[in-house]
Design a protein around this motif. Structure first.
Motif, short mmCIF file in Angstrom:
data_model
loop_
_atom_site.label_atom_id
_atom_site.label_comp_id
_atom_site.label_asym_id
_atom_site.label_seq_id
_atom_site.Cartn_x
_atom_site.Cartn_y
_atom_site.Cartn_z
N LYS A 274 -1.25 12.70 -5.47
CA LYS A 274 -0.38 12.86 -4.82
C LYS A 274 0.61 11.46 -3.94
CE LYS A 274 2.44 16.31 -2.40
NZ LYS A 274 2.51 17.24 -1.64
N ILE A 275 1.82 11.35 -4.16
CA ILE A 275 2.20 10.05 -3.13
C ILE A 275 2.52 10.16 -2.40
CG2 ILE A 275 3.06 7.63 -3.13
CD1 ILE A 275 2.26 6.82 -5.71
N ILE A 276 2.83 10.04 -1.59
CA ILE A 276 3.38 10.67 0.15
C ILE A 276 4.31 9.90 0.08
CG2 ILE A 276 3.35 11.72 2.33
CD1 ILE A 276 1.80 13.49 -0.01
N SER A 277 4.36 8.27 0.39
CA SER A 277 5.15 7.48 1.07
C SER A 277 6.46 7.44 0.24
CB SER A 277 4.54 6.00 0.10
OG SER A 277 3.38 5.77 0.58
N GLU A 278 8.28 6.65 0.63
CA GLU A 278 9.10 7.40 -0.20
C GLU A 278 9.20 6.72 -1.57
OE1 GLU A 278 12.03 8.65 1.38
OE2 GLU A 278 10.76 9.00 3.18
N SER B 112 0.91 -0.82 -0.15
CA SER B 112 -0.25 0.30 -0.32
C SER B 112 0.58 1.72 -0.11
CB SER B 112 -1.08 -0.09 1.18
OG SER B 112 -0.34 -0.11 2.75
N VAL B 113 0.19 2.37 0.18
CA VAL B 113 1.06 3.23 0.14
C VAL B 113 0.24 4.93 0.42
CG1 VAL B 113 2.66 3.54 -2.36
CG2 VAL B 113 -0.30 4.32 -2.26
N GLU B 114 0.81 6.03 0.94
CA GLU B 114 0.32 7.56 1.37
C GLU B 114 -0.03 8.35 0.57
OE1 GLU B 114 0.05 9.42 5.69
OE2 GLU B 114 1.90 8.61 4.58
N VAL B 115 -1.35 8.07 0.63
CA VAL B 115 -1.54 9.39 -0.85
C VAL B 115 -2.34 11.05 -0.39
CG1 VAL B 115 -1.71 7.38 -2.59
CG2 VAL B 115 -3.66 8.72 -1.72
N GLU B 116 -2.00 11.68 -0.51
CA GLU B 116 -3.00 13.12 -0.25
C GLU B 116 -3.90 13.46 -1.31
OE1 GLU B 116 -1.19 16.40 2.03
OE2 GLU B 116 -1.02 16.82 0.28
N ALA B 117 -4.71 13.71 -0.98
CA ALA B 117 -6.01 14.06 -2.44
C ALA B 117 -7.53 14.01 -1.95
CB ALA B 117 -6.44 12.20 -2.98
#
Length: 205
Positions: A163-167, A124-129
């Protein structure tokens, strides 16, 4: 994306007895919280909750009104997977939020056909939206991977406007070369030094 509706009802404040009774009747205890509504203890039918999994926005309906929300945490029994508790956060549809989105890996890498071995990493990845922009999952197509190639979060970012926040250098999938039969045989037949014997280098102990 379809609209996800989750019907809920208020419940008494937690006690071991009330929680046990709720679960016997097929309900999951939870809480709906937000800056405008505070904390509302709720109960949800487990069959309904199981149908709406994912990172998307859910419309939680209560007798006093409906609230857009996202699932922040689901607690499950470590053995049987039974849902024990759920946390839902009310969101403002006009404000961006950060949340985890599952990654769905698709395709069979060409490296597999060449004898390679697929290894999976991030799930999974962290996103901002904005809440309405959040999908159920992000798709990572790994078909083009050859032996030695990897698919990273950076590659995933190129496929989505979110926008993906993860590395960005985190690995989602990699195709590695298989160990040869000779390598495996050498590892299995390599002699072991007797315990207590010193290692001798250049004729000296």
């Amino acid at each position: 994306m379809g609209k996800h509706v989750l019907r809920a009802d208020k419940r008494p404040v937690n006690t071991k007895h009330t929680v046990r009774e709720l679960r016997k009747k097929g309900y999951v205890p939870g809480v709906l919280y937000g800056s405008k509504i505070g904390n509302i203890p709720i109960k949800i039918a487990e069959r309904d909750l199981s149908r709406v999994g994912g990172a998307h926005v859910i419309e939680v309906t209560l007798p006093q009104g409906s609230y857009p929300a996202v699932i922040r945490e689901i607690q499950k029994h470590p053995v049987n997977g039974e849902i024990h508790h759920v946390d839902l956060q009310q969101v403002d549809l006009n404000k961006k939020i950060r949340t985890e989105i599952p990654i769905q890996v698709t395709g069979t890498p060409v490296g597999i056909k060449m004898g390679g071995v697929l290894q999976l990493g991030e799930r999974s990845v962290e996103v901002e939206a904005l809440p309405a922009e959040i999908p159920d999952y992000l798709e990572a197509d790994i078909t083009a991977l050859e032996i030695g190639d990897k698919y990273t979060v950076s590659d995933l970012q190129k496929t989505t406007p979110l926008k993906i926040i993860s590395e960005l250098d985190s690995v989602i999938a990699v195709v590695v070369a298989p160990r040869t039969a000779e390598t495996i045989e050498e590892e299995q037949t390599a002699p072991e030094l007797p315990h207590g014997d010193p290692v001798v280098e250049n004729g000296q102990e």
